[in-house]
Design a protein around this motif. Structure first.
Motif, PDB file in Angstrom:
ATOM      1  N   LEU A   1       0.852  -0.894   0.764  1.00 51.39           N
ATOM      2  CA  LEU A   1       0.244   0.056  -0.073  1.00 51.39           C
ATOM      3  C   LEU A   1       0.905   1.151  -0.404  1.00 51.39           C
ATOM      4  N   ASP A   2       2.472   0.925   0.547  1.00 50.54           N
ATOM      5  CA  ASP A   2       3.616   2.117   0.608  1.00 50.54           C
ATOM      6  C   ASP A   2       2.489   4.520   1.464  1.00 50.54           C
ATOM      7  N   ILE A   3       2.113   3.286   2.131  1.00 53.63           N
ATOM      8  CA  ILE A   3       1.854   5.065   2.871  1.00 53.63           C
ATOM      9  C   ILE A   3       2.732   5.140   3.692  1.00 53.63           C
ATOM     10  N   GLY A   4       3.187   6.503   3.373  1.00 56.49           N
ATOM     11  CA  GLY A   4       4.247   6.487   4.287  1.00 56.49           C
ATOM     12  C   GLY A   4       4.303   7.194   5.334  1.00 56.49           C
ATOM     13  N   ALA A   5       5.009   7.554   6.098  1.00 53.39           N
ATOM     14  CA  ALA A   5       5.143   7.443   7.593  1.00 53.39           C
ATOM     15  C   ALA A   5       4.205   8.837   7.777  1.00 53.39           C
ATOM     16  N   ARG A   6       4.691   9.901   7.335  1.00 53.85           N
ATOM     17  CA  ARG A   6       4.383  10.608   7.485  1.00 53.85           C
ATOM     18  C   ARG A   6       2.790  11.369   7.503  1.00 53.85           C
ATOM     19  N   ARG A   7       2.133  10.664   7.267  1.00 57.64           N
ATOM     20  CA  ARG A   7       0.800  10.007   6.268  1.00 57.64           C
ATOM     21  C   ARG A   7       0.092   8.970   7.479  1.00 57.64           C
ATOM     22  N   ILE A   8       0.715   8.999   9.167  1.00 50.55           N
ATOM     23  CA  ILE A   8       0.053   7.816   9.266  1.00 50.55           C
ATOM     24  C   ILE A   8      -0.072   8.745  10.785  1.00 50.55           C
ATOM     25  N   THR A   9      -0.879   8.919  11.104  1.00 52.13           N
ATOM     26  CA  THR A   9      -1.177   9.354  12.802  1.00 52.13           C
ATOM     27  C   THR A   9      -1.667   8.922  13.718  1.00 52.13           C
ATOM     28  N   ILE A  10      -0.830   8.322  14.565  1.00 53.76           N
ATOM     29  CA  ILE A  10      -1.049   7.488  15.811  1.00 53.76           C
ATOM     30  C   ILE A  10      -2.386   8.614  17.068  1.00 53.76           C
ATOM     31  N   SER A  11      -3.473   8.685  17.041  1.00 55.13           N
ATOM     32  CA  SER A  11      -3.592   9.438  18.194  1.00 55.13           C
ATOM     33  C   SER A  11      -3.841   8.527  19.722  1.00 55.13           C
ATOM     34  N   THR A  12      -3.799   9.532  20.765  1.00 51.44           N
ATOM     35  CA  THR A  12      -3.387   7.935  22.198  1.00 51.44           C
ATOM     36  C   THR A  12      -4.297   9.452  23.514  1.00 51.44           C
ATOM     37  N   SER A  13      -4.861   8.608  23.927  1.00 49.18           N
ATOM     38  CA  SER A  13      -5.111   9.380  25.182  1.00 49.18           C
ATOM     39  C   SER A  13      -3.971   9.552  26.152  1.00 49.18           C
ATOM     40  N   GLY A  14      -3.143   8.734  26.147  1.00 51.68           N
ATOM     41  CA  GLY A  14      -0.991   9.252  26.738  1.00 51.68           C
ATOM     42  C   GLY A  14      -1.157   8.456  27.901  1.00 51.68           C
ATOM     43  N   ILE A  15      -0.780   7.316  27.106  1.00 52.38           N
ATOM     44  CA  ILE A  15      -0.050   6.342  27.736  1.00 52.38           C
ATOM     45  C   ILE A  15       1.732   6.081  27.443  1.00 52.38           C
ATOM     46  N   VAL A  16       1.629   7.182  29.008  1.00 52.54           N
ATOM     47  CA  VAL A  16       3.148   7.931  28.672  1.00 52.54           C
ATOM     48  C   VAL A  16       4.523   7.243  28.095  1.00 52.54           C
ATOM     49  N   PRO A  17       4.232   5.868  29.203  1.00 54.85           N
ATOM     50  CA  PRO A  17       5.895   4.875  28.720  1.00 54.85           C
ATOM     51  C   PRO A  17       5.525   4.146  26.915  1.00 54.85           C
ATOM     52  N   LYS A  18       4.247   4.170  26.548  1.00 55.72           N
ATOM     53  CA  LYS A  18       4.490   3.721  24.894  1.00 55.72           C
ATOM     54  C   LYS A  18       4.954   5.448  24.289  1.00 55.72           C
ATOM     55  N   ILE A  19       4.978   6.337  24.027  1.00 55.72           N
ATOM     56  CA  ILE A  19       5.317   7.421  24.032  1.00 55.72           C
ATOM     57  C   ILE A  19       6.624   7.325  23.443  1.00 55.72           C
ATOM     58  N   ASP A  20       7.478   6.709  24.664  1.00 58.45           N
ATOM     59  CA  ASP A  20       8.714   6.572  24.819  1.00 58.45           C
ATOM     60  C   ASP A  20       9.375   6.229  24.179  1.00 58.45           C
ATOM     61  N   ALA A  21       8.408   4.622  24.160  1.00 57.79           N
ATOM     62  CA  ALA A  21       8.637   3.436  23.115  1.00 57.79           C
ATOM     63  C   ALA A  21       8.749   3.906  21.593  1.00 57.79           C
ATOM     64  N   LEU A  22       7.500   5.047  21.703  1.00 57.97           N
ATOM     65  CA  LEU A  22       6.473   5.429  20.106  1.00 57.97           C
ATOM     66  C   LEU A  22       8.224   6.160  19.000  1.00 57.97           C
ATOM     67  N   ALA A  23       9.196   7.135  20.483  1.00 57.30           N
ATOM     68  CA  ALA A  23       9.847   7.707  20.303  1.00 57.30           C
ATOM     69  C   ALA A  23      10.911   6.799  19.584  1.00 57.30           C
ATOM     70  N   MET A  24      11.142   5.996  19.626  1.00 62.94           N
ATOM     71  CA  MET A  24      12.430   5.882  19.510  1.00 62.94           C
ATOM     72  C   MET A  24      12.294   4.564  18.765  1.00 62.94           C
ATOM     73  N   GLU A  25      11.384   4.121  17.427  1.00 62.02           N
ATOM     74  CA  GLU A  25      10.796   3.330  15.914  1.00 62.02           C
ATOM     75  C   GLU A  25      11.142   3.869  14.790  1.00 62.02           C
ATOM     76  N   PRO A  26      11.748   3.629  14.320  1.00 66.23           N
ATOM     77  CA  PRO A  26      12.694   3.924  13.221  1.00 66.23           C
ATOM     78  C   PRO A  26      11.625   4.552  12.170  1.00 66.23           C
ATOM     79  N   LEU A  27       9.905   3.885  12.543  1.00 68.34           N
ATOM     80  CA  LEU A  27       9.359   5.273  11.659  1.00 68.34           C
ATOM     81  C   LEU A  27       8.839   6.681  11.926  1.00 68.34           C
ATOM     82  N   GLN A  28       8.813   7.872  11.085  1.00 65.79           N
ATOM     83  CA  GLN A  28       8.537   8.826  11.935  1.00 65.79           C
ATOM     84  C   GLN A  28       6.774   9.304  11.632  1.00 65.79           C
ATOM     85  N   LEU A  29       6.009   8.642  12.565  1.00 63.47           N
ATOM     86  CA  LEU A  29       4.901   8.782  13.175  1.00 63.47           C
ATOM     87  C   LEU A  29       4.473  10.166  13.138  1.00 63.47           C
TER      88      LEU A  29
END
Ligand code: SAH
Ligand code: SF4
Length: 378
Positions: A212-240
Motif C-alpha cells: 500500500l506504500d502509505i508513508g509514515a508521515r501520512r500515518i497519525t497515532i492518536s492516544t489518550s496519553g500512555i506515557v511509557p508507550k509514547i517513549d517507546a514510539l519515540a524510539m521507533e524508526p518510522l517517523q509517525l
C-alpha cells in the motif's frame, strides 16, 4: 482554575440495557493474509511448496490491484490459491453495513470479525486527500467520559490483520470512486498504545513500499496519553505523527474526562511529549474535544495556552460530537471561536476540526454503540 459544571461518570448516566456490555472472548486471534509481512508470505508460499516469487505476485494482487478474493488472482496456480485461502484467508472482516454522509464524502463501514465482534471504520474524502479512520480495539479500557467507545469497556484487541483489512477495504472503496487512499488516522475505536505491538505490525504492513506504500508521515497515532508507550514510539524508526488527546489543561478536570490521567498525570505526559519532540523533531498535535460548560471557558483556554506555550505543537479543537446517552454538549459557534481565538492570540497554532458524518454517528464508536443497543433490544 474553574471547576467543571458537570463531570458525571459515564457509567452513572448510561441507561440500563442501553449499551450492551461485550463478553470478552480473548482466545485465539484470527490469522489471515493481512497479518503477514511480505517476508512472512514468502515463507508461507515456500512452505506450501511453491516458488518464492509467487508471494510477490500475491502481494501485488492484494495491495496493488486491491482484490478481496484469491479467485481473482488469475496468474496464480489454483493449487496455491486454494492452499493460501486456508493457510492465510483474506476474509478477516465481513462488512455488515455501509453508511454514507456529507454528500458521499464520508463512508462508514461496520464490520463483523470472525468471532462476532463488531467494529467500525470511517473513510473521509477531502479535495487533496482520502483519509481512513481505523479501529484498533473492540471497545476501549480507558473509559473517557464523553466517548461512545469508552462506554463499552474493552472486548478485545484487534490483530494487525484486522487493522490492515480495514485499510484495504477503504483503499478499495476509494479506488472504486476514482480516488487513492492517502492518509491513515488511528482515531477509530480503541487506544492504539494499549495494543502497541499489533499497531506497529499493522503500520509496518501498510507502509511496505511494494504494497500500500502509505508513508509514515501520512500515518497519525492518536492516544489518550500512555506515557511509557509514547517513549517507546519515540524510539521507533518510522517517523509517525503523534496526536495526544488532552481535553483539559489541569489534572482535576482531565482526570474526570480521561481517567488514565490519574496514572499518567499532565506533568508526566508533557515530559514524555517533550522527550518525543526532542527525539523526533516532529510537531505533536493536541486534540481537544470542546464541551459546553465543561472545558470551554476563557480561563481554561488561557490555562491551556500557558501549558502549551513554547512547545512544538498544534491544537486541534474538536467540537464535541454528542453521544445520546451522555450529558455532554457541543458549545455554540461563538463559544468555539472564542476558545480558539484565545489560543491563537497566545501564538498557539490552532485549528477547529468539525467531525465528519454527524448524521451517521461517525464519531468514535457511536454507530457500533447503536448497533449493540439494537441487538440487545431485539
Ligand atoms: N483512543 C485514542 C484514539 C481514538 S479516539 C484517543 O483517545 O486519542 C480519537 C479522538 O476522538 C480522541 O481525541 C477522542 O478524545 C475523540 N473523541 C472521542 N469521543 C468523542 C466525541 N464524542 N466527540 C468528539 N471527540 C471525541
Ligand atoms: Fe478510548 Fe480514545 Fe474513547 Fe478515550 S477517547 S475511551 S481512549 S477510544
Amino acid at each position: 482554575m474553574t471547576t467543571p459544571v458537570a463531570t458525571p461518570s459515564p457509567r452513572s448516566v448510561a441507561p440500563s440495557g442501553g449499551i450492551a456490555r461485550i463478553a470478552a472472548p480473548r482466545g485465539a486471534r484470527p490469522h489471515g493474509l493481512y497479518d503477514l509481512t511480505l517476508h512472512d508470505l514468502e515463507t508461507r508460499v515456500v512452505d506450501l511448496g511453491f516458488p518464492v516469487y509467487r508471494a510477490r505476485q500475491v502481494w501485488s494482487w492484494v495491495y496493488r490491484q486491491l482484490v478481496a478474493d484469491y479467485i481473482a488472482m488469475t496468474n496464480i496456480p489454483a493449487a496455491l490459491r486454494e492452499a493460501l485461502s486456508i493457510a492465510a484467508p483474506l476474509s478477516l472482516l465481513e462488512p455488515v453495513r455501509t453508511l454514507t454522509a456529507d454528500d458521499g464524502e464520508t463512508i462508514k463501514t461496520l464490520y463483523r470479525t470472525g468471532d462476532g465482534q463488531v467494529l467500525e471504520t470511517v473513510l473521509m474524502f477531502y479535495p487533496d486527500r482520502a483519509t481512513v479512520c481505523v479501529s484498533c480495539q473492540v471497545g476501549c479500557a480507558v473509559g473517557c467520559a464523553f466517548c461512545a467507545t469508552g462506554l463499552m469497556g474493552l472486548a478485545r484487541n484487534l490483530s494487525a490483520g484486522e487493522m490492515v483489512a480495514q485499510v484495504a477495504g477503504a483503499a478499495r472503496e476509494a479506488h472504486q470512486r476514482g480516488r487513492t487512499l492517502t492518509n491513515i488516522v488511528m482515531m477509530g475505536m480503541g487506544e492504539p498504545l494499549h495494543n502497541y505491538d499489533a499497531t506497529m505490525a499493522f503500520i509496518g504492513i501498510i507502509h511496505d513500499p511494494d504494497g500500500l506504500d502509505i508513508g509514515a508521515r501520512r500515518i497519525t497515532i492518536s492516544t489518550s496519553g500512555i506515557v511509557p508507550k509514547i517513549d517507546a514510539l519515540a524510539m521507533e524508526p518510522l517517523q509517525l505523527n503523534l496526536a495526544v488527546s488532552l481535553h483539559a489543561p489541569d489534572d482535576e478536570l482531565r482526570s474526570s474526562l480521561v481517567p488514565i490521567n490519574r496514572r499518567y498525570p499532565i506533568a508526566m505526559l508533557m515530559a514524555s511529549i517533550d522527550r518525543y519532540i526532542e527525539k523526533t523533531g516532529r510537531r505533536v498535535s493536541f486534540e481537544y474535544a470542546l464541551m459546553r460548560g465543561i472545558n470551554d471557558s476563557e480561563e481554561i483556554a488561557r490555562d491551556l495556552a500557558a501549558l502549551l506555550r513554547g512547545r512544538l505543537c498544534h491544537v486541534n479543537i474538536i467540537p464535541l460530537n454528542p453521544v445520546d446517552v451522555l450529558p455532554y454538549e457541543r458549545p455554540d459557534a461563538a463559544g468555539i471561536e472564542r476558545f480558539a481565538s484565545i489560543l491563537r492570540e497566545a501564538a498557539i497554532a490552532t485549528t477547529v476540526r468539525y467531525s465528519r458524518g454527524l448524521d451517521i454517528d461517525a464519531a468514535c464508536g457511536q454507530l457500533r454503540a447503536k448497533e449493540e443497543a439494537t441487538r440487545a433490544a431485539s
